[in-house]
Design a protein around this motif. Structure first.
Motif, PDB file in Angstrom:
ATOM      1  N   PHE A  87       0.831  -1.207   0.000  1.00 18.68           N
ATOM      2  CA  PHE A  87       0.000   0.000   0.000  1.00 18.68           C
ATOM      3  C   PHE A  87       0.865   1.256   0.000  1.00 18.68           C
ATOM      4  O   PHE A  87       0.666   2.172  -0.813  1.00 18.68           O
ATOM      5  N   PHE A  88       1.858   1.282   0.871  1.00 17.74           N
ATOM      6  CA  PHE A  88       2.755   2.435   0.932  1.00 17.74           C
ATOM      7  C   PHE A  88       3.460   2.647  -0.413  1.00 17.74           C
ATOM      8  O   PHE A  88       3.481   3.755  -0.961  1.00 17.74           O
ATOM      9  N   ASN A  89       4.017   1.558  -0.973  1.00 19.41           N
ATOM     10  CA  ASN A  89       4.706   1.662  -2.261  1.00 19.41           C
ATOM     11  C   ASN A  89       3.770   2.156  -3.347  1.00 19.41           C
ATOM     12  O   ASN A  89       4.141   2.974  -4.188  1.00 19.41           O
ATOM     13  N   LEU A  90       2.544   1.641  -3.327  1.00 14.76           N
ATOM     14  CA  LEU A  90       1.563   2.004  -4.347  1.00 14.76           C
ATOM     15  C   LEU A  90       1.264   3.504  -4.295  1.00 14.76           C
ATOM     16  O   LEU A  90       1.335   4.204  -5.312  1.00 14.76           O
ATOM     17  N   VAL A  91       0.973   4.007  -3.100  1.00 21.41           N
ATOM     18  CA  VAL A  91       0.653   5.427  -2.958  1.00 21.41           C
ATOM     19  C   VAL A  91       1.833   6.288  -3.402  1.00 21.41           C
ATOM     20  O   VAL A  91       1.692   7.213  -4.214  1.00 21.41           O
ATOM     21  N   MET A  92       3.031   5.966  -2.892  1.00 18.64           N
ATOM     22  CA  MET A  92       4.185   6.783  -3.206  1.00 18.64           C
ATOM     23  C   MET A  92       4.532   6.743  -4.693  1.00 18.64           C
ATOM     24  O   MET A  92       4.825   7.766  -5.306  1.00 18.64           O
ATOM     25  N   GLN A  93       4.488   5.550  -5.286  1.00 17.75           N
ATOM     26  CA  GLN A  93       4.866   5.438  -6.702  1.00 17.75           C
ATOM     27  C   GLN A  93       3.844   6.121  -7.600  1.00 17.75           C
ATOM     28  O   GLN A  93       4.199   6.699  -8.623  1.00 17.75           O
ATOM     29  N   ILE A  94       2.561   6.064  -7.241  1.00 12.80           N
ATOM     30  CA  ILE A  94       1.545   6.723  -8.059  1.00 12.80           C
ATOM     31  C   ILE A  94       1.747   8.233  -8.002  1.00 12.80           C
ATOM     32  O   ILE A  94       1.789   8.916  -9.044  1.00 12.80           O
ATOM     33  N   ILE A  95       1.922   8.773  -6.796  1.00 12.87           N
ATOM     34  CA  ILE A  95       2.147  10.209  -6.661  1.00 12.87           C
ATOM     35  C   ILE A  95       3.387  10.616  -7.451  1.00 12.87           C
ATOM     36  O   ILE A  95       3.397  11.606  -8.178  1.00 12.87           O
ATOM     37  N   HIS A  96       4.417   9.812  -7.324  1.00 13.12           N
ATOM     38  CA  HIS A  96       5.668  10.079  -8.013  1.00 13.12           C
ATOM     39  C   HIS A  96       5.484  10.039  -9.537  1.00 13.12           C
ATOM     40  O   HIS A  96       5.927  10.920 -10.261  1.00 13.12           O
ATOM     41  N   ALA A  97       4.783   9.005 -10.007  1.00 15.66           N
ATOM     42  CA  ALA A  97       4.637   8.818 -11.452  1.00 15.66           C
ATOM     43  C   ALA A  97       3.823   9.945 -12.092  1.00 15.66           C
ATOM     44  O   ALA A  97       4.063  10.325 -13.232  1.00 15.66           O
ATOM     45  N   PHE A  98       2.878  10.492 -11.349  1.00 13.74           N
ATOM     46  CA  PHE A  98       2.090  11.601 -11.883  1.00 13.74           C
ATOM     47  C   PHE A  98       2.945  12.835 -12.127  1.00 13.74           C
ATOM     48  O   PHE A  98       2.575  13.719 -12.891  1.00 13.74           O
ATOM     49  N   GLN A  99       4.083  12.919 -11.434  1.00 14.83           N
ATOM     50  CA  GLN A  99       4.879  14.145 -11.483  1.00 14.83           C
ATOM     51  C   GLN A  99       6.134  14.037 -12.336  1.00 14.83           C
ATOM     52  O   GLN A  99       6.954  14.945 -12.352  1.00 14.83           O
ATOM     53  N   VAL A 100       6.299  12.905 -13.023  1.00 15.05           N
ATOM     54  CA  VAL A 100       7.541  12.685 -13.770  1.00 15.05           C
ATOM     55  C   VAL A 100       7.815  13.805 -14.762  1.00 15.05           C
ATOM     56  O   VAL A 100       6.922  14.246 -15.467  1.00 15.05           O
ATOM     57  N   PHE A 101       9.062  14.275 -14.764  1.00 13.14           N
ATOM     58  CA  PHE A 101       9.402  15.364 -15.670  1.00 13.14           C
ATOM     59  C   PHE A 101      10.703  15.098 -16.448  1.00 13.14           C
ATOM     60  O   PHE A 101      10.696  15.048 -17.676  1.00 13.14           O
ATOM     61  N   THR A 102      11.798  14.908 -15.697  1.00 14.70           N
ATOM     62  CA  THR A 102      13.122  14.881 -16.327  1.00 14.70           C
ATOM     63  C   THR A 102      13.256  13.873 -17.478  1.00 14.70           C
ATOM     64  O   THR A 102      13.689  14.267 -18.566  1.00 14.70           O
ATOM     65  N   PRO A 103      12.906  12.599 -17.280  1.00 17.15           N
ATOM     66  CA  PRO A 103      13.114  11.653 -18.390  1.00 17.15           C
ATOM     67  C   PRO A 103      12.336  12.063 -19.641  1.00 17.15           C
ATOM     68  O   PRO A 103      12.879  12.017 -20.745  1.00 17.15           O
ATOM     69  N   ALA A 104      11.084  12.495 -19.446  1.00 17.80           N
ATOM     70  CA  ALA A 104      10.276  12.884 -20.609  1.00 17.80           C
ATOM     71  C   ALA A 104      10.903  14.079 -21.307  1.00 17.80           C
ATOM     72  O   ALA A 104      10.999  14.123 -22.540  1.00 17.80           O
ATOM     73  N   TYR A 105      11.346  15.041 -20.519  1.00 15.44           N
ATOM     74  CA  TYR A 105      11.947  16.240 -21.099  1.00 15.44           C
ATOM     75  C   TYR A 105      13.210  15.887 -21.869  1.00 15.44           C
ATOM     76  O   TYR A 105      13.404  16.331 -22.999  1.00 15.44           O
ATOM     77  N   VAL A 106      14.059  15.077 -21.261  1.00 16.13           N
ATOM     78  CA  VAL A 106      15.352  14.787 -21.881  1.00 16.13           C
ATOM     79  C   VAL A 106      15.190  13.888 -23.104  1.00 16.13           C
ATOM     80  O   VAL A 106      15.750  14.162 -24.166  1.00 16.13           O
ATOM     81  N   VAL A 107      14.410  12.824 -22.977  1.00 17.56           N
ATOM     82  CA  VAL A 107      14.289  11.874 -24.086  1.00 17.56           C
ATOM     83  C   VAL A 107      13.636  12.536 -25.306  1.00 17.56           C
ATOM     84  O   VAL A 107      13.987  12.259 -26.438  1.00 17.56           O
TER      85      VAL A 107
END
Lengths: 279, 296
Positions: free
Chosen positions: B215-235
């Motif tokens: 549950f903890f991993n799920l919440v944290m990873q979802i919040i994190h994934a919604f905010q992804v920036f650097t890889p998308a910007y760079v690639v």
């Protein structure tokens, strides 16, 4: 027995193959950084077929006469300030939450936990506007100041978790000896919190080093560029020709992270677990 | 004379230690949040005075094709990459659990990508790995498979970033490993005596006891994934292309706010994101009572 051994062997085989797949991109990058440009994309193996150090020389020369030496210094400078800021602000807040008793303590702690989940997007635009008005764009203030104000709640949480477990009797003994809360913080709690301090230091190091978004937002002066900004710019400037040099500088940019990992692995793992398990 | 000497002093000292954080909370979080909430109802382009426009920024989003693309891209990314990453993390953690020789080495090897994954260097590397003449295609060619330019094809570009996210399964894996270690061995021994097989032990003991961490991993990873920036910007070289295929929400917000200076619109996007993340976290917390096992 034989069956158990073969199960164990199969397990290791899976793990080794997976480990190789995981590391392959990194190893390939390192190998390519020692390979000639024309050879890089022909080479799938992990050994350069035309070994050279030229990429490092070429890459280090940097952008428009500013070398990567400058960019590394800039990055290290920012990281050092951020570490100091986080350590001061987060250990103070952590101490207050974990050891002191004051009005609304629980409320503030709950507020702090909520800020952990806040997307940075809702604050970044007004922050930018303010920093811009104060003419602090193209300085390191916007990158560093937030750390001195404990904006990264994760580290406060980490400190609280750690300081809570320091025996109360020590405080009482110190109180009996006439120490006030300030001296208890400085002479007792901080020295006993060294593991949490190390964990905070290395995570601040890693996150600041990788924090491309704020750097992109606030820094456009080449002389203030960080390693991350310079790497990105390198692609635009050099076009699609100098991949060897790019990989050389990319490899160098990961060396500090890897060094931190090698020396402080235990604290890294503990930090992840502390954030995850007790949360 | 003083009934309770230092009663006020106690509070003063507490607030003294809390002062830097409180200042930050006020100046860098609370006030900016309220400001961006206000800006989200205005037309503001950095150089004009904010003009009140009501809900216009919010309603405009839903007829903005780029905004809709960014939502589609981000939702796809979250729903594919988070389960993929967590399942990999769990599977590997189970393989590594209990008595595997060389655990420390394996754990280090699997964790290293999490350390580097968010960096510009890895973004640039990924762009080359999955490009037309990239190594991935050379490896496919060894097996007689004809590759393509995965990064510049709208159908596959997003999935190169999903692979990048899955590659970073190390951090949740470390947490899973620590959780697995806390499960008492006696439970397994008792279950084995009762004749429970490997599967029964996993589904009856391991999985239920691991749900708080899941549950903890799920919440944290979802919040994190919604905010992804650097890889998308760079690639995507900052474009979110090809054809908006990697126009992540954060990337579009950045373009709207800081490239085109439509700061009112970008603020509205930020608040919508906050609302969505809050609702999703809320739903997860609400349903957690049904599937997360708490000892107490």
């Amino acid at each position: 027995m034989l069956q158990r051994n073969s199960v164990r062997l199969a397990k290791h085989a899976v793990l080794v193959v997976l480990g190789f797949v995981m590391l392959y991109p990194l190893l390939w990058m390192v190998s390519s950084s020692f390979n000639e440009d024309t050879e890089i994309f022909r080479n799938v193996s992990l050994f350069p077929n035309a070994p050279t150090l030229q990429n490092y020389v070429h890459g280090w020369a940097g952008l428009s006469g500013v070398t990567f030496g400058r960019f590394f210094l800039n990055s290290f400078f920012i990281v050092a300030l951020c570490v100091v800021g986080n350590l001061i602000a987060c250990s103070m807040a952590g101490y207050a939450f974990a050891r002191l008793d004051f009005a609304l303590r629980r409320v503030w702690f709950a507020v702090m936990m909520v800020t952990l989940m806040l997307p940075f997007h809702v604050t970044v635009i007004p922050q930018y506007i303010v920093f811009n008005h104060l003419e602090l764009v193209n300085t390191y203030w916007p990158l560093v100041l937030p750390k001195f104000l404990g904006v990264e709640g994760f580290f406060i949480f980490l400190m609280v978790q750690f300081m809570r477990n320091i025996p109360r009797e020590l405080d009482e003994a110190a109180l009996a000896d006439g120490c006030g809360p300030v001296r208890i913080y400085w002479y007792l709690i901080l020295p006993l919190s060294v593991p949490a301090i190390i964990t905070t230091t290395i995570f601040t190091f890693i996150w600041t080093w990788n924090d491309y978004f704020s750097q992109l937002l606030y820094i456009s002066n080449l002389h203030l560029y960080t390693v991350a900004l310079a790497l990105r710019q390198f692609v635009d400037t050099m076009g699609q020709t100098s991949w060897g040099a790019l990989f050389a500088m990319s490899t160098l940019s990961l060396v500090p992270l890897f060094a931190v990992f090698l020396f402080f692995q235990r604290y890294l793992i503990e930090g992840i677990v502390a954030g995850g398990l007790k949360g | 004379m003083h009934t309770r000497p230092g009663a006020w002093k106690k509070h003063a000292i507490g607030y003294m230690f809390l002062a830097p954080w409180l200042l930050g909370l006020l100046g860098l979080t609370a006030v900016p949040m309220l400001s961006s909430l206000y800006l989200s109802f205005t037309d503001y382009e950095m150089f004009n005075r904010p003009q009140w426009v009501g809900w216009q920024n919010y309603t405009r989003m839903f007829s903005d094709p780029q905004f809709l693309d960014s939502v589609r891209v981000t939702v796809t990314y979250v729903t594919v990459s988070v389960p993929l990453q967590l399942l990999t993390a769990l599977a590997v953690a189970l393989l590594l659990n209990r008595g595997v020789r060389g655990l420390g080495v394996y754990r280090a090897v699997f964790y290293v990508p999490s350390l580097f994954g968010g960096s510009v260097a890895i973004g640039l590397l990924w762009q080359r790995l999955f490009g037309g003449d990239g190594v991935f295609n050379h490896i496919l060619a060894l097996f007689g498979i004809q590759g393509m330019n995965w990064v510049s094809s709208p159908q596959t570009a997003l999935y190169t970033l999903v692979v990048l996210a899955a590659w970073q399964f190390g951090a949740p894996m470390v947490i899973f490993l620590a959780g697995l270690k806390q499960i008492p061995v006696e439970l397994y021994e008792a279950a084995t005596i009762d004749g429970a097989g490997v599967m029964a032990r996993f589904f009856r003991i391991t999985l239920p006891l691991l749900t708080p961490i899941l549950f903890f991993n799920l919440v944290m990873q979802i919040i994190h994934a919604f905010q992804v920036f650097t890889p998308a910007y760079v690639v995507s070289n900052g474009t979110g292309g090809p054809l908006d295929a990697t126009l992540f929400y954060s990337l579009y917000l950045y373009q709207a706010g800081f490239v085109n200076f439509r700061m009112g619109y970008a603020s509205a996007m930020a608040w919508l994101l906050l609302a969505v993340v809050a609702v999703i976290s809320g739903l997860l917390f609400a349903t957690s009572r049904k599937w997360v096992y708490y000892n107490e």
